[in-house]
Motif scaffolding. Structure first.
Motif, PDB file in Angstrom:
ATOM      1  N   GLU A  83      -9.320  10.772   3.904  1.00 18.40           N
ATOM      2  CA  GLU A  83     -10.007  11.751   3.044  1.00 18.40           C
ATOM      3  C   GLU A  83     -11.347  12.253   3.830  1.00 18.40           C
ATOM      4  O   GLU A  83     -11.419  13.490   3.531  1.00 18.40           O
ATOM      5  N   GLU A  84     -12.124  11.697   4.502  1.00 11.88           N
ATOM      6  CA  GLU A  84     -13.081  12.152   5.420  1.00 11.88           C
ATOM      7  C   GLU A  84     -12.517  13.114   6.364  1.00 11.88           C
ATOM      8  O   GLU A  84     -13.225  14.333   6.708  1.00 11.88           O
ATOM      9  N   ALA A  85     -11.349  12.784   7.102  1.00 15.02           N
ATOM     10  CA  ALA A  85     -10.776  13.592   8.131  1.00 15.02           C
ATOM     11  C   ALA A  85     -10.498  15.077   7.326  1.00 15.02           C
ATOM     12  O   ALA A  85     -10.470  16.314   7.847  1.00 15.02           O
ATOM     13  N   ALA A  86      -9.896  14.969   5.983  1.00 13.47           N
ATOM     14  CA  ALA A  86      -9.498  16.113   5.375  1.00 13.47           C
ATOM     15  C   ALA A  86     -10.600  17.102   5.103  1.00 13.47           C
ATOM     16  O   ALA A  86     -10.612  18.215   5.440  1.00 13.47           O
ATOM     17  N   GLN A  87     -11.843  16.511   4.917  1.00 15.38           N
ATOM     18  CA  GLN A  87     -13.245  17.252   4.460  1.00 15.38           C
ATOM     19  C   GLN A  87     -13.483  17.829   5.997  1.00 15.38           C
ATOM     20  O   GLN A  87     -13.944  19.041   5.996  1.00 15.38           O
ATOM     21  N   ILE A  88     -13.528  17.008   7.007  1.00 11.74           N
ATOM     22  CA  ILE A  88     -13.864  17.680   8.247  1.00 11.74           C
ATOM     23  C   ILE A  88     -12.983  19.051   8.554  1.00 11.74           C
ATOM     24  O   ILE A  88     -13.610  19.893   8.933  1.00 11.74           O
TER      25      ILE A  88
END
Length: 283
Positions: free
Chosen positions: A14-19
């Motif tokens: 999820e954090e990678a998607a936001q990045i």
């Protein structure tokens, strides 16, 4: 077409998607569960430099996952993107792509959002947190009549509010995203209830509302939320609500400091893995 992919724990993916969303240049960013407690990130772009930038950013910021990219046949990427976006339930809402339309609604209000240029398919923890915040307000008989959605992206939050009877304004700094939002309003039969403006902030004529809004969404990022804290607080009517997201849980203290002295009372917090959604009420 180029596919950037990575596997890992849900919070990391999820954090990678936001990045990748923040980097920009990706036509679609999605993630899904590929096996028990393992999730897969898929992001599509046309420029190899964009893919390299994405892999590089993830390597620095999330070294726990191993991101890579590879070219795709042009006729495969849309199908693969759609297959990677299973429906998402959030309270009374079911968010899905056209490919899953009306398969398993189960009494929920259905919102059709296909992966594309604008953020907000419902799969990200921040979007789902905002939908749950709206659902809680409606369940508490605080159904909003006038809603402002700052940084509307795909328009999913404005559509959700319109489906429970609200008249909505959506603002978007990105003209392409605003165009996508307008198309999504048509697909979801909410065009008559939602107007979308291309705007940076909320001071543009047509956006300001005398007396304020019943509900304001701002699912953006921490820095612009802090920068807009006075304007966002002022846009809410007395007794109305402000839903803030686009935040990591670790960023909550900065938001609480920014909004704590502006006549706003924190009334609810949703945590979706590493992400936070805060609901304030104007007092």
């Amino acid at each position: 077409m180029i596919l950037l992919s990575a596997n890992g724990a849900r919070s990391l993916i999820e954090e990678a998607a936001q990045i990748l969303e923040n980097i920009g240049g990706f036509g679609a960013v999605s993630w899904h569960e590929c096996e028990r407690r393992q999730f897969r990130l898929e992001a599509y772009c046309e420029d190899e430099e964009v893919a390299q930038s994405g892999v590089g950013a993830l390597a620095i910021m999330l070294p726990e996952i191993n991101a890579k990219f590879a070219p795709l046949e042009d006729n495969d990427w849309v199908r693969m993107s759609l297959e990677g976006l299973p429906p998402v339930n959030a309270g009374r809402y079911r968010i899905c792509g056209t490919h899953d339309k009306r398969k398993t609604r189960n009494g929920r209000l259905e919102i059709i959002i296909d992966a594309g240029e604008a953020f907000g398919t419902g799969h990200h923890g921040t979007t789902r947190g905002c939908l749950l915040a709206l659902d809680k307000l409606v369940n508490a008989n605080k159904r909003p009549k006038h809603v402002l959605d700052v940084g509307t992206g795909s328009g999913v939050l404005a559509i959700a509010a319109a489906q429970v009877g609200a008249k909505c304004i959506g603002t978007e700094i990105d003209a392409n995203a605003a165009r996508v939002a307008v198309e999504n309003m048509k697909i979801n039969h909410t065009s008559s209830a939602v107007k979308v403006y291309v705007a940076n902030g909320i001071k543009k004529a047509g956006i300001r509302k005398a007396g304020g809004y019943d509900l304001v969404f701002a699912n953006i990022l921490m820095k612009p939320l802090v920068k807009l804290s006075w304007d966002l607080s002022a846009s809410v009517k007395k007794g109305g609500h402000l839903v803030l997201s686009g935040l990591l849980a670790t960023q909550e203290p900065s938001i609480k400091r920014a909004f704590g002295n502006k006549g706003m009372k924190l009334v609810n917090i949703y945590h979706q893995d590493v992400w936070s959604t805060l609901t304030y009420q104007k007092i």
